[in-house]
Design a protein around this motif. Structure first.
Motif, PDB file in Angstrom:
ATOM      1  N   SER A  47       0.847  -1.192   0.000  1.00 23.99           N
ATOM      2  CA  SER A  47       0.000   0.000   0.000  1.00 23.99           C
ATOM      3  C   SER A  47       0.883   1.243   0.000  1.00 23.99           C
ATOM      4  N   LEU A  48       0.404   2.278  -0.666  1.00 21.43           N
ATOM      5  CA  LEU A  48       1.085   3.565  -0.731  1.00 21.43           C
ATOM      6  C   LEU A  48       0.070   4.645  -0.424  1.00 21.43           C
ATOM      7  N   THR A  50      -0.529   9.162   0.736  1.00 23.22           N
ATOM      8  CA  THR A  50      -0.035  10.503   0.983  1.00 23.22           C
ATOM      9  C   THR A  50      -1.076  11.267   1.783  1.00 23.22           C
ATOM     10  N   GLY A  51      -0.631  12.274   2.489  1.00 20.03           N
ATOM     11  CA  GLY A  51      -1.536  13.108   3.264  1.00 20.03           C
ATOM     12  C   GLY A  51      -1.113  14.559   3.164  1.00 20.03           C
ATOM     13  N   LEU A  52      -2.087  15.444   3.161  1.00 18.79           N
ATOM     14  CA  LEU A  52      -1.848  16.875   3.101  1.00 18.79           C
ATOM     15  C   LEU A  52      -2.539  17.516   4.291  1.00 18.79           C
ATOM     16  N   ASN A  53      -1.761  18.164   5.174  1.00 16.24           N
ATOM     17  CA  ASN A  53      -2.297  18.751   6.391  1.00 16.24           C
ATOM     18  C   ASN A  53      -2.296  20.279   6.274  1.00 16.24           C
ATOM     19  N   LEU A  54      -3.495  20.859   6.218  1.00 14.30           N
ATOM     20  CA  LEU A  54      -3.640  22.309   6.072  1.00 14.30           C
ATOM     21  C   LEU A  54      -4.427  22.879   7.245  1.00 14.30           C
ATOM     22  N   ASP A  55      -3.853  22.807   8.431  1.00 20.95           N
ATOM     23  CA  ASP A  55      -4.457  23.293   9.674  1.00 20.95           C
ATOM     24  C   ASP A  55      -5.845  22.716   9.911  1.00 20.95           C
ATOM     25  N   THR A  56      -6.886  23.349   9.416  1.00 24.92           N
ATOM     26  CA  THR A  56      -8.252  22.913   9.670  1.00 24.92           C
ATOM     27  C   THR A  56      -8.630  21.688   8.848  1.00 24.92           C
ATOM     28  N   PHE A  57      -8.022  21.512   7.693  1.00 25.74           N
ATOM     29  CA  PHE A  57      -8.349  20.402   6.793  1.00 25.74           C
ATOM     30  C   PHE A  57      -7.181  19.438   6.659  1.00 25.74           C
ATOM     31  N   ARG A  58      -7.504  18.164   6.528  1.00 21.54           N
ATOM     32  CA  ARG A  58      -6.498  17.155   6.216  1.00 21.54           C
ATOM     33  C   ARG A  58      -7.067  16.252   5.135  1.00 21.54           C
ATOM     34  N   LEU A  59      -6.308  16.058   4.074  1.00 20.95           N
ATOM     35  CA  LEU A  59      -6.716  15.202   2.966  1.00 20.95           C
ATOM     36  C   LEU A  59      -5.743  14.033   2.878  1.00 20.95           C
ATOM     37  N   ASP A  60      -6.290  12.817   2.891  1.00 21.45           N
ATOM     38  CA  ASP A  60      -5.473  11.619   2.794  1.00 21.45           C
ATOM     39  C   ASP A  60      -5.924  10.796   1.592  1.00 21.45           C
ATOM     40  N   ALA A  61      -4.970  10.171   0.927  1.00 22.96           N
ATOM     41  CA  ALA A  61      -5.272   9.291  -0.208  1.00 22.96           C
ATOM     42  C   ALA A  61      -4.366   8.075  -0.101  1.00 22.96           C
ATOM     43  N   SER A  62      -4.907   6.901  -0.473  1.00 20.34           N
ATOM     44  CA  SER A  62      -4.090   5.695  -0.424  1.00 20.34           C
ATOM     45  C   SER A  62      -4.460   4.752  -1.559  1.00 20.34           C
ATOM     46  N   TRP A  63      -3.524   3.882  -1.881  1.00 22.01           N
ATOM     47  CA  TRP A  63      -3.691   2.846  -2.899  1.00 22.01           C
ATOM     48  C   TRP A  63      -3.205   1.538  -2.309  1.00 22.01           C
ATOM     49  N   GLN A  64      -3.971   0.490  -2.516  1.00 24.92           N
ATOM     50  CA  GLN A  64      -3.575  -0.833  -2.044  1.00 24.92           C
ATOM     51  C   GLN A  64      -3.693  -1.821  -3.181  1.00 24.92           C
ATOM     52  N   ASN A  65      -2.694  -2.669  -3.309  1.00 30.87           N
ATOM     53  CA  ASN A  65      -2.681  -3.718  -4.312  1.00 30.87           C
ATOM     54  C   ASN A  65      -3.028  -5.031  -3.615  1.00 30.87           C
ATOM     55  N   PRO A  66      -4.308  -5.432  -3.655  1.00 34.97           N
ATOM     56  CA  PRO A  66      -4.695  -6.668  -2.968  1.00 34.97           C
ATOM     57  C   PRO A  66      -4.110  -7.892  -3.658  1.00 34.97           C
ATOM     58  N   LYS A  67      -4.360  -9.044  -3.107  1.00 35.45           N
ATOM     59  CA  LYS A  67      -3.831 -10.279  -3.673  1.00 35.45           C
ATOM     60  C   LYS A  67      -4.238 -10.394  -5.134  1.00 35.45           C
ATOM     61  N   ALA A  68      -3.282 -10.694  -5.976  1.00 29.15           N
ATOM     62  CA  ALA A  68      -3.506 -10.736  -7.419  1.00 29.15           C
ATOM     63  C   ALA A  68      -4.663 -11.659  -7.784  1.00 29.15           C
ATOM     64  N   GLY A  69      -5.510 -11.168  -8.660  1.00 29.90           N
ATOM     65  CA  GLY A  69      -6.604 -11.971  -9.176  1.00 29.90           C
ATOM     66  C   GLY A  69      -7.835 -12.041  -8.286  1.00 29.90           C
ATOM     67  N   VAL A  70      -7.764 -11.484  -7.071  1.00 28.09           N
ATOM     68  CA  VAL A  70      -8.915 -11.561  -6.164  1.00 28.09           C
ATOM     69  C   VAL A  70      -9.873 -10.399  -6.422  1.00 28.09           C
ATOM     70  N   GLU A  72      -9.848  -5.894  -7.747  1.00 33.35           N
ATOM     71  CA  GLU A  72      -9.082  -4.800  -8.359  1.00 33.35           C
ATOM     72  C   GLU A  72      -8.325  -4.012  -7.292  1.00 33.35           C
ATOM     73  N   ASP A  73      -7.445  -3.111  -7.743  1.00 35.26           N
ATOM     74  CA  ASP A  73      -6.745  -2.214  -6.826  1.00 35.26           C
ATOM     75  C   ASP A  73      -7.761  -1.418  -6.013  1.00 35.26           C
ATOM     76  N   ILE A  74      -7.367  -1.044  -4.801  1.00 34.69           N
ATOM     77  CA  ILE A  74      -8.249  -0.305  -3.896  1.00 34.69           C
ATOM     78  C   ILE A  74      -7.691   1.104  -3.724  1.00 34.69           C
ATOM     79  N   TYR A  75      -8.545   2.096  -3.919  1.00 35.67           N
ATOM     80  CA  TYR A  75      -8.189   3.496  -3.708  1.00 35.67           C
ATOM     81  C   TYR A  75      -9.077   4.047  -2.601  1.00 35.67           C
ATOM     82  N   ARG A  76      -8.476   4.771  -1.663  1.00 39.40           N
ATOM     83  CA  ARG A  76      -9.239   5.377  -0.569  1.00 39.40           C
ATOM     84  C   ARG A  76      -8.882   6.853  -0.471  1.00 39.40           C
ATOM     85  N   PHE A  77      -9.913   7.658  -0.210  1.00 40.91           N
ATOM     86  CA  PHE A  77      -9.727   9.101  -0.020  1.00 40.91           C
ATOM     87  C   PHE A  77     -10.450   9.503   1.252  1.00 40.91           C
TER      88      PHE A  77
END
Length: 86
Positions: A47-48, A50-70, A72-77
């Motif tokens: 999984s990879l 990133t996060g952006l912290n702007l005092d009042t707001f925080r934005l996080d994003a991630s990508w996960q590569n689950p077990k092949a063939g099970v 699709e890739d997972i994206y979270r925001f």
């Protein structure tokens, strides 16, 4: 935490019942207390993120590569809003 709190290393191992021991590990590097870069491994799944912290707001994003063939890739925001101060 290392490098003046810029580098965070974490890991864990656990066992559930009679199942084999599994492990998880991650690293986070913070740039200027604003940008966080993350990477981790969980039972051979990468999984990879990133996060952006702007005092009042925080934005996080991630990508996960689950077990092949099970599935699709997972994206979270995630958007966090701090109400009433820090």
């Amino acid at each position: 935490r290392f490098l003046d709190d810029q580098l965070l290393l974490c890991g864990e191992a656990h066992r559930k019942g009679e199942r084999p021991i599994t492990g998880h590990a991650g690293v986070e590097f913070t740039v200027g207390k604003v940008l966080a870069l993350r990477a981790g491994i969980n039972e051979n799944q990468v999984s990879l993120g990133t996060g952006l912290n702007l005092d009042t707001f925080r934005l996080d994003a991630s990508w996960q590569n689950p077990k092949a063939g099970v599935i699709e890739d997972i994206y979270r925001f995630n958007l966090t809003v701090a109400l009433g101060g820090k």
